[in-house]
Design an enzyme around this catalytic site. Structure first.
Site, mmCIF file in Angstrom:
data_model
loop_
_atom_site.group_PDB
_atom_site.id
_atom_site.type_symbol
_atom_site.label_atom_id
_atom_site.label_comp_id
_atom_site.label_asym_id
_atom_site.label_seq_id
_atom_site.Cartn_x
_atom_site.Cartn_y
_atom_site.Cartn_z
ATOM 1 N N HIS A 196 0.740 -1.312 0.130
ATOM 2 C CA HIS A 196 0.117 -0.089 0.067
ATOM 3 C C HIS A 196 0.987 1.197 -0.082
ATOM 4 C CE1 HIS A 196 -3.023 3.072 1.484
ATOM 5 N NE2 HIS A 196 -2.215 3.133 2.518
ATOM 6 N N HIS B 239 0.956 5.249 -1.883
ATOM 7 C CA HIS B 239 1.061 6.521 -1.453
ATOM 8 C C HIS B 239 2.429 7.172 -2.201
ATOM 9 C CE1 HIS B 239 -1.392 7.315 2.046
ATOM 10 N NE2 HIS B 239 -1.052 6.087 2.334
ATOM 11 N N GLU C 253 -6.282 9.271 1.631
ATOM 12 C CA GLU C 253 -6.423 7.916 1.531
ATOM 13 C C GLU C 253 -7.575 7.381 0.801
ATOM 14 O OE1 GLU C 253 -4.271 5.328 2.460
ATOM 15 O OE2 GLU C 253 -3.501 6.480 4.254
ATOM 16 N N SER D 55 -4.055 1.235 -4.115
ATOM 17 C CA SER D 55 -3.397 -0.114 -3.705
ATOM 18 C C SER D 55 -4.183 -1.358 -3.319
ATOM 19 C CB SER D 55 -2.475 0.028 -2.544
ATOM 20 O OG SER D 55 -3.244 0.428 -1.392
HETATM 21 N N1 TIH Z 1 -6.983 -1.136 2.014
HETATM 22 C C1 TIH Z 1 -5.646 -0.702 1.612
HETATM 23 C C2 TIH Z 1 -4.947 -1.688 0.621
HETATM 24 O O1 TIH Z 1 -5.586 -3.067 0.686
HETATM 25 O O2 TIH Z 1 -4.021 -1.504 0.056
HETATM 26 C C3 TIH Z 1 -4.770 -0.767 2.910
HETATM 27 C C4 TIH Z 1 -5.323 0.518 3.752
HETATM 28 C C5 TIH Z 1 -5.100 1.914 3.666
HETATM 29 C C6 TIH Z 1 -5.616 2.547 4.647
HETATM 30 C C7 TIH Z 1 -6.217 1.810 5.682
HETATM 31 S S1 TIH Z 1 -6.066 0.246 5.111
HETATM 32 FE FE FE2 Z 2 -2.154 4.860 3.634
#
Ligand code: TIH
Ligand code: FE2
Length: 325
Positions: free
Chosen positions: A183, A188, A228, A247
């Site tokens: 992620h 990011h 996010e 991600s």
């Molecule tokens: N759900 C995201 C992922 O699967 O890449 C990871 C997260 C980011 C923020 C909270 S959980």
């Molecule tokens: Fe994040």
């Protein structure tokens, strides 16, 4: 939320609440909150997998020894971890064109062309940090798990991003209920190479320093629904700007489909909306552009009651609290 650090005499005039003043003070901003841990949450895909839990703890322990100025850990990932990366990367690459914003596409393509991000192996976090730093001044530092909102947001004020090092559970390469290194890298890093996302992130960080618990909650929620899980309008469609969407293969498609609700981004509303943090969001906020997020954030910030403003000096990497204008 745990406060940082435990006890310290406060020298500020502006606030009773301790804040990091110099970038190295972020060494005191590593308080972890226990949430969605594979050790005690049956909804975590790693629940009951002792080898996974041990590996995650090992990488978190390495991250926690980091001090400002140290080289970032060079983790030797296992073949199974590399396979998880490859699966996630390859699947997400297919969705990129249709579901991610143009800023993301442009930046990840550059990083791929430079050989920084490849399907073969999990990229070096140090190399990514160096790259982003040259683009926007943002740098990565390791964190040992999910941080308190106060500590996490504080680092953004210094253009520092707290990064996890463990990988998601191999049974669920397309979605992780918590941040993981995949992620951080695919969601990011390319976004932090964008000057406007860097600015939005730092702005939220600066607003958080010395803020009340209630204000921290609102700022964390704004961060959640933009950096996010934010969407924006591009080419007459909704595209992801949020790293948590970019991600996660399943949620990225879900967010851009007609299934969830889409509401216009409005900080006053967004900041007090409760969010889902263990599953797909039932609702997303859509902004016109990343610049529009910044403009609206500025207006929102002016409406916050504050007895001081935080100003960052990049030459000394220091925050100063000044009387409001
Ligand atoms: N759900 C995201 C992922 O699967 O890449 C990871 C997260 C980011 C923020 C909270 S959980
Ligand atoms: Fe994040």
């Amino acid at each position: 939320h745990p406060k940082s650090p435990d006890v310290e005499v406060c020298e500020d005039e502006g606030t009773e609440i301790w804040i990091p003043h110099h970038i190295s003070d972020l060494d005191k901003c590593g308080h972890v909150v226990v949430k969605y841990e594979p050790t005690d949450d049956p909804k975590h895909p790693g629940y009951g997998d002792d080898a996974y839990i041990a590996r995650r703890a090992e990488l978190n322990a390495i991250a926690r020894t980091y001090k400002h100025g140290d080289p970032l850990p060079q983790v030797e990932y296992t073949p199974a971890e590399q396979a998880t990366w490859r699966t996630a990367y390859t699947a997400l690459k297919e969705l990129r064109k249709d579901f991610t914003c143009s800023e993301y596409q442009k930046n990840i393509e550059k990083m791929e062309a430079a050989g920084l991000i490849t399907a073969e192996r999990i990229p070096s976090i140090q190399a990514l940090s160096d790259y982003i730093q040259r683009r926007t001044g943002f740098q990565l530092r390791p964190c040992g798990g999910l941080l308190s909102a106060r500590d996490f947001l504080a680092s953004l004020a210094f253009r520092v991003f707290q990064t996890t090092f463990y990988t998601r559970h191999p049974s669920k390469p397309h979605h992780c209920p918590e941040p993981d290194v995949i992620h951080e890298i695919l969601g990011h890093c390319p976004m932090f190479a964008d000057p406007e996302i860097a600015q939005v992130s730092q702005e939220i960080g600066l607003l958080s320093l010395g803020a009340s618990d209630e204000q921290i909650e609102r700022l964390a929620t704004l961060y959640w629904f933009t950096v996010e899980f934010g969407l924006c309008e591009q080419d007459g469609k909704v595209k992801a700007i949020g790293a948590g969407l970019i991600s996660a293969y399943g949620e990225l498609k879900h967010a851009c489909s007609d299934v969830p609700e889409h509401k216009p981004f409005d900080p006053a509303v967004t900041a007090v909306t409760t969010y889902e943090d263990s599953d797909y969001q039932p609702m997303y906020f859509v902004t016109k552009s990343i610049k529009d997020v910044m403009d609206k954030l500025k207006t929102y910030a002016a409406s916050m009651s504050k007895s001081f403003v935080n100003v960052y000096d990049p030459y000394s990497q220091t925050v100063r609290q000044m009387p409001p204008e």
